[in-house]
Design an enzyme around this catalytic site. Structure first.
Site, PDB file in Angstrom:
ATOM      1  N   ASN A   9       0.803  -1.224   0.000  1.00  0.00           N
ATOM      2  CA  ASN A   9       0.000   0.000   0.000  1.00  0.00           C
ATOM      3  C   ASN A   9       0.838   1.279   0.000  1.00  0.00           C
ATOM      4  O   ASN A   9       0.318   2.358   0.198  1.00  0.00           O
ATOM      5  CB  ASN A   9      -0.977   0.007   1.182  1.00  0.00           C
ATOM      6  CG  ASN A   9      -0.281   0.012   2.520  1.00  0.00           C
ATOM      7  OD1 ASN A   9       0.926  -0.165   2.607  1.00  0.00           O
ATOM      8  ND2 ASN A   9      -1.046   0.211   3.581  1.00  0.00           N
ATOM      9  N   CYS A  10       2.122   1.169  -0.270  1.00  0.00           N
ATOM     10  CA  CYS A  10       3.039   2.316  -0.298  1.00  0.00           C
ATOM     11  C   CYS A  10       2.984   2.982  -1.682  1.00  0.00           C
ATOM     12  O   CYS A  10       3.213   2.329  -2.703  1.00  0.00           O
ATOM     13  CB  CYS A  10       4.450   1.827   0.014  1.00  0.00           C
ATOM     14  SG  CYS A  10       5.753   3.032  -0.298  1.00  0.00           S
ATOM     15  N   ASP A  11       2.683   4.284  -1.705  1.00  0.00           N
ATOM     16  CA  ASP A  11       2.583   5.009  -2.975  1.00  0.00           C
ATOM     17  C   ASP A  11       3.900   5.017  -3.744  1.00  0.00           C
ATOM     18  O   ASP A  11       3.912   4.866  -4.970  1.00  0.00           O
ATOM     19  CB  ASP A  11       2.131   6.456  -2.738  1.00  0.00           C
ATOM     20  CG  ASP A  11       0.678   6.551  -2.312  1.00  0.00           C
ATOM     21  OD1 ASP A  11      -0.099   5.616  -2.605  1.00  0.00           O
ATOM     22  OD2 ASP A  11       0.318   7.563  -1.676  1.00  0.00           O
TER      23      ASP A  11
END
Length: 114
Positions: A9-11
């Protein structure tokens, strides 16, 4: 083959994946949440990247640590990273030659070839 160490979920990890996909480079991902961070993997990373470069002091996890935890030495830092894999800067891209690129900014992967 390239290995991209990520948290799903890390941009920034998404941007790195997109950059690799756009270059049509083959790579495998290792999600530090889903796949875990073993002591052996942590040592593998730290053998290639200095400890000071892999601790993400801008992360929410870092901000939530106690002052005592933030005052770490090499041993306690390893324990923190094992307990909180989100303290690792990410993504980490391990190239075929074993070197690891820490983080991602646009253009970082431009010189990679498949």
């Amino acid at each position: 083959m390239l290995t991209l160490y990520i948290i799903d979920n890390c941009d920034t990890c998404r941007k790195a994946r997109k950059a690799l996909d756009e270059k049509a480079l083959l790579y495998k991902t290792h999600d530090l949440h889903k796949d875990g961070l073993s002591a052996a993997l942590l040592e593998h990373i730290l053998h290639r990247v200095p400890l000071v470069e892999v601790i993400n002091k801008r992360s929410k996890t870092w901000r939530e640590l106690s002052d005592e935890e933030k005052d770490y030495d090499a041993n306690s830092a390893r324990q923190l990273l094992m307990k909180y894999p989100t303290l690792l800067k990410r993504p980490l891209l391990e190239k075929d030659d074993g070197t690891i690129v820490v983080g991602y900014r646009d253009g970082d992967y431009d010189k990679l070839s498949g």
